[in-house]
Design a protein around this motif. Structure first.
Motif, PDB file in Angstrom:
ATOM      1  N   LEU A   1       0.849  -1.183   0.000  1.00 50.04           N
ATOM      2  CA  LEU A   1       0.000   0.000   0.000  1.00 50.04           C
ATOM      3  C   LEU A   1       0.886   1.235   0.000  1.00 50.04           C
ATOM      4  CD1 LEU A   1      -3.024   1.110   0.601  1.00 50.04           C
ATOM      5  CD2 LEU A   1      -2.204   1.279   2.948  1.00 50.04           C
ATOM      6  N   THR A   2       0.514   2.251  -0.779  1.00 52.79           N
ATOM      7  CA  THR A   2       1.264   3.503  -0.764  1.00 52.79           C
ATOM      8  C   THR A   2       0.453   4.573  -0.048  1.00 52.79           C
ATOM      9  OG1 THR A   2       0.412   4.252  -2.905  1.00 52.79           O
ATOM     10  CG2 THR A   2       2.432   2.929  -2.922  1.00 52.79           C
ATOM     11  N   LEU A   3       1.169   5.574   0.490  1.00 49.78           N
ATOM     12  CA  LEU A   3       0.533   6.643   1.256  1.00 49.78           C
ATOM     13  C   LEU A   3       0.762   7.989   0.580  1.00 49.78           C
ATOM     14  CD1 LEU A   3       1.437   5.734   4.953  1.00 49.78           C
ATOM     15  CD2 LEU A   3      -0.611   5.111   3.641  1.00 49.78           C
ATOM     16  N   GLY A   4      -0.278   8.802   0.596  1.00 49.32           N
ATOM     17  CA  GLY A   4      -0.194  10.169   0.129  1.00 49.32           C
ATOM     18  C   GLY A   4      -0.734  11.111   1.186  1.00 49.32           C
ATOM     19  N   LEU A   5      -0.686  12.403   0.896  1.00 47.92           N
ATOM     20  CA  LEU A   5      -1.167  13.426   1.818  1.00 47.92           C
ATOM     21  C   LEU A   5      -2.201  14.286   1.108  1.00 47.92           C
ATOM     22  CD1 LEU A   5       2.270  14.497   3.322  1.00 47.92           C
ATOM     23  CD2 LEU A   5       0.501  13.147   4.479  1.00 47.92           C
TER      24      LEU A   5
ATOM     25  N   ARG B   1     -16.356  -2.694   4.106  1.00 46.49           N
ATOM     26  CA  ARG B   1     -17.018  -1.971   3.024  1.00 46.49           C
ATOM     27  C   ARG B   1     -16.059  -1.746   1.861  1.00 46.49           C
ATOM     28  NH1 ARG B   1     -18.840   4.369   3.336  1.00 46.49           N
ATOM     29  NH2 ARG B   1     -19.440   4.598   1.168  1.00 46.49           N
ATOM     30  N   MET B   2     -14.822  -1.403   2.183  1.00 45.30           N
ATOM     31  CA  MET B   2     -13.864  -1.139   1.119  1.00 45.30           C
ATOM     32  C   MET B   2     -13.517  -2.409   0.357  1.00 45.30           C
ATOM     33  SD  MET B   2     -11.033   1.834   1.644  1.00 45.30           S
ATOM     34  CE  MET B   2     -11.951   2.503   2.992  1.00 45.30           C
ATOM     35  N   ALA B   3     -13.429  -3.545   1.064  1.00 41.24           N
ATOM     36  CA  ALA B   3     -13.150  -4.817   0.398  1.00 41.24           C
ATOM     37  C   ALA B   3     -14.247  -5.136  -0.614  1.00 41.24           C
ATOM     38  CB  ALA B   3     -13.026  -5.934   1.426  1.00 41.24           C
ATOM     39  N   ALA B   4     -15.511  -4.859  -0.250  1.00 45.91           N
ATOM     40  CA  ALA B   4     -16.617  -5.104  -1.174  1.00 45.91           C
ATOM     41  C   ALA B   4     -16.541  -4.168  -2.369  1.00 45.91           C
ATOM     42  CB  ALA B   4     -17.949  -4.935  -0.444  1.00 45.91           C
ATOM     43  N   GLN B   5     -16.174  -2.895  -2.131  1.00 43.88           N
ATOM     44  CA  GLN B   5     -16.040  -1.941  -3.233  1.00 43.88           C
ATOM     45  C   GLN B   5     -14.913  -2.337  -4.181  1.00 43.88           C
ATOM     46  OE1 GLN B   5     -15.677   1.547  -0.614  1.00 43.88           O
ATOM     47  NE2 GLN B   5     -17.467   2.415  -1.625  1.00 43.88           N
TER      48      GLN B   5
ATOM     49  N   ALA C   1     -13.777  -5.359  -4.676  1.00 43.01           N
ATOM     50  CA  ALA C   1     -14.182  -6.570  -5.403  1.00 43.01           C
ATOM     51  C   ALA C   1     -15.072  -6.223  -6.596  1.00 43.01           C
ATOM     52  CB  ALA C   1     -14.897  -7.531  -4.462  1.00 43.01           C
ATOM     53  N   ARG C   2     -16.016  -5.300  -6.388  1.00 44.46           N
ATOM     54  CA  ARG C   2     -16.889  -4.886  -7.490  1.00 44.46           C
ATOM     55  C   ARG C   2     -16.094  -4.183  -8.590  1.00 44.46           C
ATOM     56  NH1 ARG C   2     -20.321  -3.356  -3.237  1.00 44.46           N
ATOM     57  NH2 ARG C   2     -19.824  -1.141  -3.552  1.00 44.46           N
ATOM     58  N   TRP C   3     -15.146  -3.339  -8.183  1.00 43.38           N
ATOM     59  CA  TRP C   3     -14.332  -2.602  -9.162  1.00 43.38           C
ATOM     60  C   TRP C   3     -13.457  -3.558  -9.953  1.00 43.38           C
ATOM     61  CZ3 TRP C   3     -13.886   1.571 -11.875  1.00 43.38           C
ATOM     62  CH2 TRP C   3     -12.649   1.982 -12.382  1.00 43.38           C
ATOM     63  N   ARG C   4     -12.780  -4.475  -9.258  1.00 38.38           N
ATOM     64  CA  ARG C   4     -11.904  -5.426  -9.953  1.00 38.38           C
ATOM     65  C   ARG C   4     -12.700  -6.314 -10.913  1.00 38.38           C
ATOM     66  NH1 ARG C   4      -7.643  -2.484  -8.940  1.00 38.38           N
ATOM     67  NH2 ARG C   4      -6.828  -2.621  -6.821  1.00 38.38           N
ATOM     68  N   ALA C   5     -13.897  -6.723 -10.494  1.00 40.37           N
ATOM     69  CA  ALA C   5     -14.710  -7.576 -11.359  1.00 40.37           C
ATOM     70  C   ALA C   5     -15.163  -6.823 -12.605  1.00 40.37           C
ATOM     71  CB  ALA C   5     -15.919  -8.093 -10.583  1.00 40.37           C
TER      72      ALA C   5
ATOM     73  N   ALA D   1      -4.842  -6.110   2.437  1.00 40.37           N
ATOM     74  CA  ALA D   1      -5.513  -7.397   2.225  1.00 40.37           C
ATOM     75  C   ALA D   1      -6.854  -7.211   1.514  1.00 40.37           C
ATOM     76  CB  ALA D   1      -5.706  -8.104   3.559  1.00 40.37           C
ATOM     77  N   ALA D   2      -7.494  -6.046   1.720  1.00 37.96           N
ATOM     78  CA  ALA D   2      -8.775  -5.760   1.065  1.00 37.96           C
ATOM     79  C   ALA D   2      -8.597  -5.371  -0.392  1.00 37.96           C
ATOM     80  CB  ALA D   2      -9.500  -4.645   1.810  1.00 37.96           C
ATOM     81  N   GLY D   3      -7.356  -5.037  -0.786  1.00 34.26           N
ATOM     82  CA  GLY D   3      -7.090  -4.701  -2.179  1.00 34.26           C
ATOM     83  C   GLY D   3      -6.943  -3.226  -2.474  1.00 34.26           C
ATOM     84  N   VAL D   4      -6.857  -2.389  -1.435  1.00 31.58           N
ATOM     85  CA  VAL D   4      -6.681  -0.956  -1.635  1.00 31.58           C
ATOM     86  C   VAL D   4      -5.248  -0.683  -2.079  1.00 31.58           C
ATOM     87  CG1 VAL D   4      -6.743   1.318  -0.521  1.00 31.58           C
ATOM     88  CG2 VAL D   4      -8.444  -0.431   0.083  1.00 31.58           C
ATOM     89  N   ASP D   5      -5.080   0.168  -3.087  1.00 34.07           N
ATOM     90  CA  ASP D   5      -3.749   0.488  -3.619  1.00 34.07           C
ATOM     91  C   ASP D   5      -3.099   1.675  -2.927  1.00 34.07           C
ATOM     92  OD1 ASP D   5      -3.611  -1.444  -5.836  1.00 34.07           O
ATOM     93  OD2 ASP D   5      -5.245  -0.273  -6.699  1.00 34.07           O
ATOM     94  N   HIS D   6      -3.904   2.671  -2.577  1.00 32.90           N
ATOM     95  CA  HIS D   6      -3.327   3.935  -2.106  1.00 32.90           C
ATOM     96  C   HIS D   6      -4.292   4.603  -1.137  1.00 32.90           C
ATOM     97  CE1 HIS D   6      -0.977   7.669  -2.350  1.00 32.90           C
ATOM     98  NE2 HIS D   6      -2.123   8.299  -2.436  1.00 32.90           N
ATOM     99  N   LEU D   7      -3.723   5.262  -0.125  1.00 34.37           N
ATOM    100  CA  LEU D   7      -4.520   5.958   0.872  1.00 34.37           C
ATOM    101  C   LEU D   7      -3.998   7.385   1.013  1.00 34.37           C
ATOM    102  CD1 LEU D   7      -6.878   5.020   2.715  1.00 34.37           C
ATOM    103  CD2 LEU D   7      -5.218   4.890   4.576  1.00 34.37           C
ATOM    104  N   ALA D   8      -4.901   8.350   0.873  1.00 33.68           N
ATOM    105  CA  ALA D   8      -4.563   9.761   1.058  1.00 33.68           C
ATOM    106  C   ALA D   8      -4.890  10.147   2.494  1.00 33.68           C
ATOM    107  CB  ALA D   8      -5.344  10.622   0.081  1.00 33.68           C
TER     108      ALA D   8
END
Length: 340
Positions: A29-33, A242-246, A248-252, A299-306
């Motif tokens: 996971l990468t972090l931004g500001l 909630r983010m894991a479900a989002q 999953a829908r995006w990847r599908a 683990a939920a599949g998030v790439d980046h967090l601001a």
């Protein structure tokens, strides 16, 4: 006289296909500001704002440029700006980063070398798409291909009547703007009434083959259209489940590609072992709890967090330093899955 220039290392655009590669890593996971970089929403920040005579909602920008340059050197992956053309004291009470979003992006392009420059998000229907295409291409060229153009349809109804625009048709206007941007950034003539007009070109060309478009929110579109036309999603903060479900829908919907991004309001406590206490859009938490939460997002599949630091009790400079020294290194590899 021969002047020797000391090179600042950065990732040249020619070694990557997209600015998304700066925030989307296969192993972490990468972090931004998220700007503005102050803590005005804390009691200490509120006291400082009152002492300085700033209206509520107008941020303290006195150290922002210095902090962004520092974050660039420390290994943060992106800095994110919001598009707030009008300070609506009554309904919103938030002036954003004060400056015009593209003017500030151009300034930051000259102040940084490595970090992605992202918008979260430019409201497409309130700007003519030709001028948006020109401004975005200019930022991308000046920054060496580091622009990630977050886009939205807008959620501030006051802006539309001020510009003589229809708020209810913003979804259609958003789709038209996206199509225009994609065409304008490619050679072959600018779009005029749906046709490419030879002899009319947009300069400068973006440094990237195509500037990535990341949708913030839903932009009044269905998931199928977003999956077909966007390079990523930027969603509101939410629980890991909630983010894991989002994700999953995006990847599908996209069969895998595209960045998945969210935000998090952080009040990082001095005590590394302090348990998490929920705050609006995030948590008040010690370093250990933050790392555990971030690994759960991996683990939920998030790439980046601001990360938004405006509610932090500690000064942003302290939090940025701790994130760089202790949190980012802990995210260098994905956590191993537990055995069944």
């Amino acid at each position: 006289m021969i002047i020797k220039l000391v090179a600042v290392p950065y990732l040249p655009a020619m070694t990557r296909n997209s600015a998304l590669d700066l925030i989307r890593k296969p192993d972490r996971l990468t972090l931004g500001l998220e700007l503005p970089l102050d803590n005005d929403w804390s009691p200490a920040g509120e006291a400082r704002r009152t002492e300085q005579g700033r209206p509520p909602g107008v941020p303290d920008l006195s150290r922002q440029t210095e902090l962004i340059r520092w974050a660039d050197d420390l290994g943060f992956s992106a800095v994110w700006l919001r598009d707030v053309p009008v300070f609506d004291r009554v309904n919103m009470g938030d002036a954003g980063s004060v400056y015009d979003v593209f003017t500030l992006l151009g300034f930051l392009a000259g102040q940084t070398r490595n970090i992605a420059l992202g918008t979260a998000a430019v409201v497409l229907p309130i700007r003519h798409p030709l001028m948006t295409a020109k401004a975005a291409a200019s930022v991308d060229a000046l920054s060496g291909g580091r622009l990630i153009l977050g886009v939205a349809s807008g959620d501030r109804p006051v802006e539309y009547p001020l510009l003589g625009l229809d708020f209810e048709t913003r979804g259609e206007a958003f789709r038209e703007a996206v199509a225009y941007l994609r065409a304008a950034w490619q050679p072959g003539g600018l779009p005029v009434n749906g046709e490419r007009m030879a002899g009319l070109d947009l300069l400068p060309r973006p440094d990237q083959p195509s500037i990535p478009l990341v949708v913030a929110g839903q932009a009044r579109q269905d998931d199928a259209w977003l999956a077909a036309n966007m390079d990523g999603r930027f969603v509101y903060p939410g629980s890991v489940e909630r983010m894991a479900a989002q994700v999953a829908r995006w990847r599908a919907a996209t069969t895998g590609p595209g960045a998945f991004i969210s935000a998090f309001h952080l009040d990082l406590l001095d005590d590394a072992a302090a348990p998490a206490e929920p705050i609006r859009f995030g948590a008040r938490v010690g370093r250990n709890g933050l790392i555990a939460h971030l690994q759960a997002l991996v683990a939920a599949g998030v790439d980046h967090l601001a990360l938004n630091l405006r509610q932090s009790a500690r000064p942003p400079v302290e939090i940025i330093e701790e994130l760089a020294s202790d949190v980012i290194p802990a995210l260098a590899t994905k956590p191993k899955a537990h055995a069944a």
